[in-house]
Every structure is written in C-alpha cells, then in structure tokens.
Write a protein that holds these residues in place. Structure first.
Motif, short mmCIF file in Angstrom:
data_model
loop_
_atom_site.label_atom_id
_atom_site.label_comp_id
_atom_site.label_asym_id
_atom_site.label_seq_id
_atom_site.Cartn_x
_atom_site.Cartn_y
_atom_site.Cartn_z
N THR A 206 41.06 39.23 40.08
CA THR A 206 40.01 38.85 39.25
C THR A 206 40.64 39.23 37.79
OG1 THR A 206 38.66 39.77 40.42
CG2 THR A 206 37.99 39.72 38.38
N THR A 209 42.16 36.49 36.62
CA THR A 209 42.02 35.37 36.60
C THR A 209 40.83 35.24 35.03
OG1 THR A 209 41.44 34.78 38.98
CG2 THR A 209 39.76 33.35 37.54
N ILE A 262 36.10 32.94 38.28
CA ILE A 262 36.06 33.60 39.39
C ILE A 262 35.83 33.26 40.40
CG2 ILE A 262 35.30 36.16 40.93
CD1 ILE A 262 34.95 36.67 37.55
#
Length: 300
Positions: A206, A209, A262
């Motif tokens: 996460t 990203t 995501i």
C-alpha cells in the motif's frame, strides 16, 4: 382709505429695502458659501475616483469599492455644506438639520437593521486577507469556492456546481475553514483486507503504491499506515499522505486515484478486499425434530 393704502405701500417698500440691504450685506458671504459648495462638489468627484482606484487595489469586489468611494464623496459634500452654512451664519438651521438627520437616521437604521448589518459585514469581509474570491472554504455546513462577496451576501459554488448564497453576517458570526490558506492537504484512505492476508505485505504494498502514484509523495516513509481494528469480515486500516492542493476537488481527485491504484495492486498481488458476510447457523436440533414430527402428523 387712501392713508391705509399708503401706509401699507410704505411698509412693503421698507421691507424690500431691508431685504435688499441684508442681501447686499451678506452678498460676499453668499458668494463665498456658493464657492465653497462648488469646490466641495468638484473635490468630491476627484476624491470619489481616487478612493475607488485605491480601494479596488485591495478589494476585488467592485460593489464594495464603489460604496466606499461614494461614502467618502458624500462625507466631503456634507462637510462643504457645513462650512457654507457656517459662513452664512445659519448655525441654528444647521443644528436643526443635524437633529432631523439624526432622528431620520435612527428610524432608518431600526427599519433596515438586517440590511445594514449585512452591508457592514460585507465591507469587513472584503478587507479580510484570509478570505478572498477563489478560496475554497467551509462554513455553516457548506463547502465550496468563493465566487462573490458583495454588500448583501456571500456566494459559494459547491463541488457539484450548486450555488449557495448566505447573508454576510452569518459568515462573520460563525467559524470558517479556509482550505486555500495552506498549500497542502492530507488524504485519508480507509480500507480492509481479508483475515488470510499477509499484513506486512499489505502494509508495504500500500505504501509503495501510494508513493509511486503521486509525485508529491517523495518516498514510502512519507505515507502513514495504521491497522485500526479487527472488523466483522476484514482487518481494517487507515492510510494517510500529503499532497499539494488548495481545494477539496483536488483532494477528491487524489483520493480517487489512490483507491484505483490500490485496487489494481491488490488484484495483481491476490489480496482480497472482502465485503460484509452474514452467516446463519441453526444449532437447535430439538426445534428441527419437532418441526419434522409435526409435518409427519399433518400428512397422516
């Protein structure tokens, strides 16, 4: 009869001579008073233009600049009238005019209390540097871009293009959040992953990203990631990061981009974002047996 007519004629002639003498006596004062009024009129026109140029440099609202310049011109004309009446020795008349104007002003002020309060509030808001046209603000339950501040109302355009019009005094009397005063906004993403997920992998993926999706995020260390709870069907987390933005629209666009990226990264890595699931479990076997027995009896 002739005597009465003669006396009346003499009285009229005497009165006219007195008036003529008074006129000749006060003619210089009258000329000077007239000169003062004419001078005040032309000076007021110049002051009106100069004040408008000066105020318009600091206030973007044309209506506010005009009212301030006109007020300054009217004040100058009234000052000229005051001097002219003083030259003509009409102090009593001047006192009566001021008293009448005071009473009339009080009556008008009471009748137009709300209008005057909005006008004063509009002038005050126009000179506030922290509230400018084009700013994105939130106040009185509404959020949007300031598109106008005039002598009556405060106008916002919301993100859905709706126009919100509020009285100026509501803006002056209530808290106002101005998003445009700072050049950064924090975007928050709340999501959840399945219980079977590798939490360390989810956290690392996460943050990676988000860092790749936004140029403003210099590295993964600038992305905050916190697991918040064991949810009913997922382990939930909060992800936060800062972007360069001055309006809520930019923040919403950044949040949309983050959610899309995501989701793509999770799909590629096989990470599940579960939706709420409700499981119904029947453990009462006695109730089921009684139901079956009742069914057999009814069939027989």
């Amino acid at each position: 009869m002739e005597t009465t007519i003669t006396e009346a004629f003499d009285a009229i002639v005497t009165k006219l001579k007195d008036w003529l003498s008074t006129l000749i006596e006060y003619l210089p004062n009258f000329g000077l008073a007239l000169l003062v009024l004419i001078t005040a009129f032309f000076v007021a026109k110049y002051v009106n233009k100069y004040t408008y140029k000066l105020v318009s440099k600091k206030v973007k609202q044309e209506s506010v600049a005009q009212i301030i310049s006109r007020i300054s011109a009217v004040v100058l004309v009234l000052l000229g009238l005051y001097v002219a009446l003083g030259i003509l020795n009409l102090s009593k008349t001047l006192t009566s005019l001021l008293a009448t104007a005071g009473v009339a002003g009080l009556a008008i002020g009471l009748a137009l209390q709300n209008t005057l309060s909005n006008t004063v509030a509009g002038i005050v808001l126009s000179f506030r540097k922290k509230i400018q046209i084009g700013n994105w603000v939130e106040t009185n339950g509404f959020s949007g871009e300031v598109i106008d501040i005039n002598l009556k109302e405060f106008v916002l355009k919301e993100a859905d293009n709706n126009i919100v019009i509020m009285p100026n005094k509501m803006i002056l009397e209530n808290p106002l959040k101005n998003y445009s005063l700072t050049t950064k906004m924090r975007v928050s993403i709340e999501c959840g992953v399945g219980y079977e997920s590798d939490l360390e992998q989810v956290k690392s993926l996460t943050k990676q990203t988000i860092a790749q999706a936004f140029d403003q995020v210099e590295s993964e260390d600038n992305v905050e990631f916190y697991y918040t709870e064991f949810g009913g069907s997922s382990i939930n987390y909060l992800c936060r990061f800062w972007i360069d933005a001055e309006s809520m629209l930019e923040k919403l666009r950044a949040k949309t981009t983050a959610i899309i990226e995501i989701k793509k990264a999770y799909d590629k890595a096989g990470i599940n974002i579960p939706f709420p699931i409700r499981t119904l479990q029947f453990d009462n076997k006695l109730a089921l047996e009684n139901s079956e027995q009742s069914k057999e009896i009814s069939e027989n």
